[in-house]
Design an enzyme around this catalytic site. Structure first.
Site, PDB file in Angstrom:
ATOM      1  N   SER A 183       0.798  -1.226   0.000  1.00  0.00           N
ATOM      2  CA  SER A 183       0.000   0.000   0.000  1.00  0.00           C
ATOM      3  C   SER A 183       0.833   1.281   0.000  1.00  0.00           C
ATOM      4  CB  SER A 183      -0.979  -0.002   1.177  1.00  0.00           C
ATOM      5  OG  SER A 183      -1.951  -1.000   0.977  1.00  0.00           O
ATOM      6  N   LYS A 203      -9.855  -5.638   9.960  1.00  0.00           N
ATOM      7  CA  LYS A 203     -10.954  -5.062   9.172  1.00  0.00           C
ATOM      8  C   LYS A 203     -12.275  -4.998   9.954  1.00  0.00           C
ATOM      9  CE  LYS A 203      -9.079  -6.172   4.601  1.00  0.00           C
ATOM     10  NZ  LYS A 203      -9.308  -6.773   3.293  1.00  0.00           N
ATOM     11  N   ASN A 212     -12.049  -1.738   4.986  1.00  0.00           N
ATOM     12  CA  ASN A 212     -10.619  -1.679   4.652  1.00  0.00           C
ATOM     13  C   ASN A 212     -10.149  -0.238   4.505  1.00  0.00           C
ATOM     14  OD1 ASN A 212     -11.616  -0.926   2.144  1.00  0.00           O
ATOM     15  ND2 ASN A 212     -10.162  -2.193   1.006  1.00  0.00           N
ATOM     16  N   GLY A 215     -15.346 -15.971   3.041  1.00  0.00           N
ATOM     17  CA  GLY A 215     -14.775 -15.140   4.102  1.00  0.00           C
ATOM     18  C   GLY A 215     -15.042 -13.666   3.825  1.00  0.00           C
TER      19      GLY A 215
HETATM   20  P1  NDP Z   1     -10.872 -15.202   5.223  1.00  0.00           P
HETATM   21  O1  NDP Z   1      -9.923 -15.753   6.217  1.00  0.00           O
HETATM   22  O2  NDP Z   1     -11.944 -14.273   5.680  1.00  0.00           O
HETATM   23  O3  NDP Z   1     -11.630 -16.440   4.492  1.00  0.00           O
HETATM   24  C1  NDP Z   1     -10.891 -17.519   4.023  1.00  0.00           C
HETATM   25  C2  NDP Z   1     -11.769 -18.438   3.182  1.00  0.00           C
HETATM   26  O4  NDP Z   1     -10.925 -19.427   2.602  1.00  0.00           O
HETATM   27  C3  NDP Z   1     -12.848 -19.183   3.970  1.00  0.00           C
HETATM   28  O5  NDP Z   1     -14.011 -19.277   3.188  1.00  0.00           O
HETATM   29  C4  NDP Z   1     -12.213 -20.579   4.170  1.00  0.00           C
HETATM   30  O6  NDP Z   1     -13.163 -21.631   4.242  1.00  0.00           O
HETATM   31  C5  NDP Z   1     -11.467 -20.716   2.854  1.00  0.00           C
HETATM   32  N1  NDP Z   1     -10.339 -21.652   2.924  1.00  0.00           N
HETATM   33  C6  NDP Z   1      -9.160 -21.503   3.568  1.00  0.00           C
HETATM   34  N2  NDP Z   1      -8.357 -22.567   3.333  1.00  0.00           N
HETATM   35  C7  NDP Z   1      -9.043 -23.416   2.542  1.00  0.00           C
HETATM   36  C8  NDP Z   1      -8.767 -24.683   1.976  1.00  0.00           C
HETATM   37  N3  NDP Z   1      -7.588 -25.292   2.175  1.00  0.00           N
HETATM   38  N4  NDP Z   1      -9.699 -25.263   1.205  1.00  0.00           N
HETATM   39  C9  NDP Z   1     -10.904 -24.664   0.991  1.00  0.00           C
HETATM   40  N5  NDP Z   1     -11.225 -23.448   1.504  1.00  0.00           N
HETATM   41  C10 NDP Z   1     -10.315 -22.845   2.288  1.00  0.00           C
HETATM   42  O7  NDP Z   1      -9.974 -14.558   4.074  1.00  0.00           O
HETATM   43  P2  NDP Z   1     -10.335 -13.315   3.134  1.00  0.00           P
HETATM   44  O8  NDP Z   1     -11.710 -13.499   2.628  1.00  0.00           O
HETATM   45  O9  NDP Z   1      -9.971 -12.054   3.828  1.00  0.00           O
HETATM   46  O10 NDP Z   1      -9.247 -13.486   1.951  1.00  0.00           O
HETATM   47  C11 NDP Z   1      -9.384 -14.516   0.988  1.00  0.00           C
HETATM   48  C12 NDP Z   1      -8.332 -14.367  -0.095  1.00  0.00           C
HETATM   49  O11 NDP Z   1      -8.495 -13.141  -0.781  1.00  0.00           O
HETATM   50  C13 NDP Z   1      -6.882 -14.380   0.415  1.00  0.00           C
HETATM   51  O12 NDP Z   1      -6.087 -15.091  -0.519  1.00  0.00           O
HETATM   52  C14 NDP Z   1      -6.505 -12.907   0.410  1.00  0.00           C
HETATM   53  O13 NDP Z   1      -5.117 -12.736   0.229  1.00  0.00           O
HETATM   54  C15 NDP Z   1      -7.276 -12.439  -0.831  1.00  0.00           C
HETATM   55  N6  NDP Z   1      -7.557 -10.996  -0.818  1.00  0.00           N
HETATM   56  C16 NDP Z   1      -7.068 -10.259  -1.848  1.00  0.00           C
HETATM   57  C17 NDP Z   1      -7.314  -8.906  -1.901  1.00  0.00           C
HETATM   58  C18 NDP Z   1      -6.773  -8.118  -3.044  1.00  0.00           C
HETATM   59  O14 NDP Z   1      -6.814  -6.887  -2.984  1.00  0.00           O
HETATM   60  N7  NDP Z   1      -6.293  -8.761  -4.098  1.00  0.00           N
HETATM   61  C19 NDP Z   1      -8.114  -8.220  -0.865  1.00  0.00           C
HETATM   62  C20 NDP Z   1      -8.626  -9.111   0.155  1.00  0.00           C
HETATM   63  C21 NDP Z   1      -8.331 -10.451   0.166  1.00  0.00           C
HETATM   64  P3  NDP Z   1     -13.904 -21.963   5.641  1.00  0.00           P
HETATM   65  O15 NDP Z   1     -14.952 -20.897   5.796  1.00  0.00           O
HETATM   66  O16 NDP Z   1     -14.481 -23.311   5.430  1.00  0.00           O
HETATM   67  O17 NDP Z   1     -12.842 -21.909   6.710  1.00  0.00           O
END
Ligand code: NDP
Length: 270
Positions: free
Chosen positions: A17, A66, A87, A129
């Site tokens: 950022s 967040k 954010n 998520g």
């Molecule tokens: P969260 O921690 O809120 O959610 C994670 C999600 O991933 C949950 O639904 C979880 O499932 C799932 N998950 C994790 N591991 C596995 C696995 N091995 N198999 C299946 N499902 C899995 O994360 P965020 O929503 O904040 O972020 C998600 C992604 O988005 C990350 O990679 C982050 O870096 C990216 N991101 C990118 C941004 C950008 O600007 N490019 C901005 C924000 C995020 P369960 O609910 O079952 O645990």
């Protein structure tokens, strides 16, 4: 004196950022400073109050704060209220306003930068998520039909219930019924190089597979998409820069050009 901005997270050393906002400021001639601040776990609100008392005008917020940013705000704009997470914060007449630009950043990257239309598109989002909560509103607003698949199915169903429209469904990976025009990996699985149980047929003839994670190369999700006949693959670096541009515009009233910054940050997908 320059106006002060910052990104708050823990850890924060990896954050792009400062680089992005310095580039925007230089490009638009805005006189700002922008720092990366590591707030202690459990100490986010106090750190933000100190920053504001010292003249801070606005801040970005990343993992794991967040939800705290949303909770401490005096007022939430729509996307932040729906997500229960923010954010971006801005000080307006002494009041803290919360926004969430992740979803609009994603929608702009897909439709404007990558040229893939969202109107009428059938989209699969893997993961339920915070990022998915932010993404759904702008994708529906752009006219897409969205299916959320998640390991914990109830979380996908909860998001679907929140928006309550026939254009949004939550389900398990087992019940995915492709094909789709666009597939989004909004799980954190790519951060550990883990694949997802999405059937290869769901990718066939898709226009785009997009991994929200960035800087991870060709993730298992993007590899499967490429092998299964998806036309275009992309990571989330454009989303990162677009959400930053929304924040910069909100704070400063001037919209920076994003493509030069995306080009600087993009790493090859091989
Ligand atoms: P969260 O921690 O809120 O959610 C994670 C999600 O991933 C949950 O639904 C979880 O499932 C799932 N998950 C994790 N591991 C596995 C696995 N091995 N198999 C299946 N499902 C899995 O994360 P965020 O929503 O904040 O972020 C998600 C992604 O988005 C990350 O990679 C982050 O870096 C990216 N991101 C990118 C941004 C950008 O600007 N490019 C901005 C924000 C995020 P369960 O609910 O079952 O645990």
């Amino acid at each position: 004196m320059s106006d002060r901005y910052a990104v708050f997270g823990n850890p924060i050393t990896h954050s792009q950022s400062p680089l992005i906002h310095h580039a925007f400021a230089q490009q638009t001639g805005q006189d700002i400073t922008y720092d990366a601040i590591e707030a202690p776990l459990g100490g986010f609100e106090a750190a933000v109050r100190r920053f504001i008392d010292a003249g801070g005008k606005g801040l970005n917020v990343t993992v794991p704060f967040k939800t705290n940013a949303h909770d401490m705000a005096d007022e939430c704009r729509e996307a932040a209220a729906i997500c229960g997470a923010s954010n971006c914060l801005k000080l307006v007449d002494g009041r803290l306003i919360a926004a969430n630009f992740d979803g609009i950043g994603l929608a702009r990257d897909i439709s404007v930068n990558l040229g893939v239309s969202l109107k009428g598109a059938r989209i699969l989002i893997a993961g339920a998520g915070g990022a998915t909560r932010g993404a759904v509103g702008p994708l529906l607003a752009a006219g897409a039909e969205v299916v959320i698949a998640n390991r914990t199915v109830s979380k996908a169903e909860d998001i679907a219930a929140l928006f309550a429209t026939p254009r949004l469904k939550g389900m398990s990976y087992n019940t995915i019924d492709g094909p789709f025009d666009i597939l989004l990996n909004s799980t954190s699985a790519s951060l550990t190089g883990t694949g997802l149980p999405i059937p290869a047929r769901a990718f066939r003839n898709a226009a785009l597979a997009y991994d929200l994670a960035y800087g991870k190369g060709k993730t298992p999700f993007l590899q499967l998409a490429e092998q299964s006949g998806t036309a275009l693959i992309a990571d989330g670096v454009g989303m990162l820069v677009e959400q930053a541009a929304e924040a910069f515009d909100w704070w400063r009233g001037v919209r920076p050009k994003t493509q030069p910054v995306i080009d600087t940050l993009r790493t090859p997908l091989d």
